[in-house]
Motif scaffolding. Structure first.
Motif: not given
Lengths: 188, 188
Positions: A51-79
């Motif tokens: 699970l931990r690794e699956r979430i990490k992979q999803m988070a990685e994919e989601a982070r790569n799509k970010l536009q209006a906010i820097a990934s470090t500014d997202v509170i909680g884990e974007l998945i």
């Protein structure tokens, strides 16, 4: 016979993870009525990470799509993130997030998760929060895992109307309607 | 003649601090058209501490009145409190509070100041946030000093209707209407 059972079980395991990607091995063991050890072996054979690794992979994919906010500014884990459409984030309530008096999670942490997710779904290089109408439905306590889902319901000019609903394992604990305003020029 | 001028000036200084308790020595010097040094000597003679110390004293008094929230849970510095009626807090925007992309203060910090102040004015041993309708009017940046004022506008049963308005030096930057819910039994 055992071999056929195993095949069927592994199919059901894959299906289950499609619909409930955040299931733990314990959840899956209960769902399929087998031991946790069996689930682990099945995952290994199927090449499905834990699970931990699956979430990490999803988070990685989601982070790569970010536009209006820097990934470090997202509170909680974007998945999950579909920019301009929707997003999902997970935040676990830790001891430093609760009010001393009531041991209830402080309102602004739950707000911060929802608000930064709303910012993440805006389809623009930069944006700010305009308006928020929010409702706290159920007090949240330490250890609860909050899943926030954001959806862009309307867009008018540079304004994004975004709903965010946050659930714990049991029920909806919070909801918010945001109007986010995208900025014409990056960084102002 | 100089002595009379001084007396008048010191009277005006005291009056000014009654109406504008957060004036710096520079503000006072400009207001009274004298040097900062003169203001410092006047304060010394009158036994009026410097701004930082005055805020500390006010904060101490305000803290002692807290009920529904622990003082460590108040975001920003609480400097005035009439439980059940009104409160004032000050928060300076620091570099860690701004969004990387826009350098604008994150919405949840401004919310946190207002929300914890709203909790502070509730006249009950414990309370939680129910509803909030909020509006961000002007983006806020590093170094700005935000003064939030809360006012209880209505009370119905265990519900407190509280307005919070936040200003920087120039204008109103944020406003919120909260419904805070007091809890019957402490700790819940």
């Amino acid at each position: 016979m055992a071999r056929i059972q195993k095949k069927i079980r592994q199919e059901r395991l894959k299906e289950r993870l499609q619909t409930s990607p955040f299931s733990t091995d314990e959840d899956l063991a209960e769902y399929l009525q087998v031991s946790v050890q069996t689930i682990r072996l099945d995952r290994l054979e199927l090449g499905i990470p834990e699970l931990r690794e699956r979430i990490k992979q999803m988070a990685e994919e989601a982070r790569n799509k970010l536009q209006a906010i820097a990934s470090t500014d997202v509170i909680g884990e974007l998945i999950d993130l579909e920019v301009g459409k929707s997003g999902i984030s997970i935040m676990t309530v830790t001891a430093d997030m609760v009010l001393e008096k009531t041991q209830v999670a402080r309102a602004h942490y739950i707000f911060a998760q929802a608000n930064s997710l709303a910012l993440a779904v805006v389809d623009a290089p930069a944006a700010v929060t305009g308006v928020a109408n929010i409702k706290y439905k159920v007090p949240v306590r330490v250890g609860e895992k909050l899943v926030a889902k954001a959806e862009v319901v309307r867009k008018r000019g540079n304004k994004y109307f975004i709903w965010v609903k946050t659930r714990n394992d049991m029920e909806e604990v919070f909801r918010a309607k945001f109007i986010m305003v995208s900025l014409e020029h990056e960084g102002r």
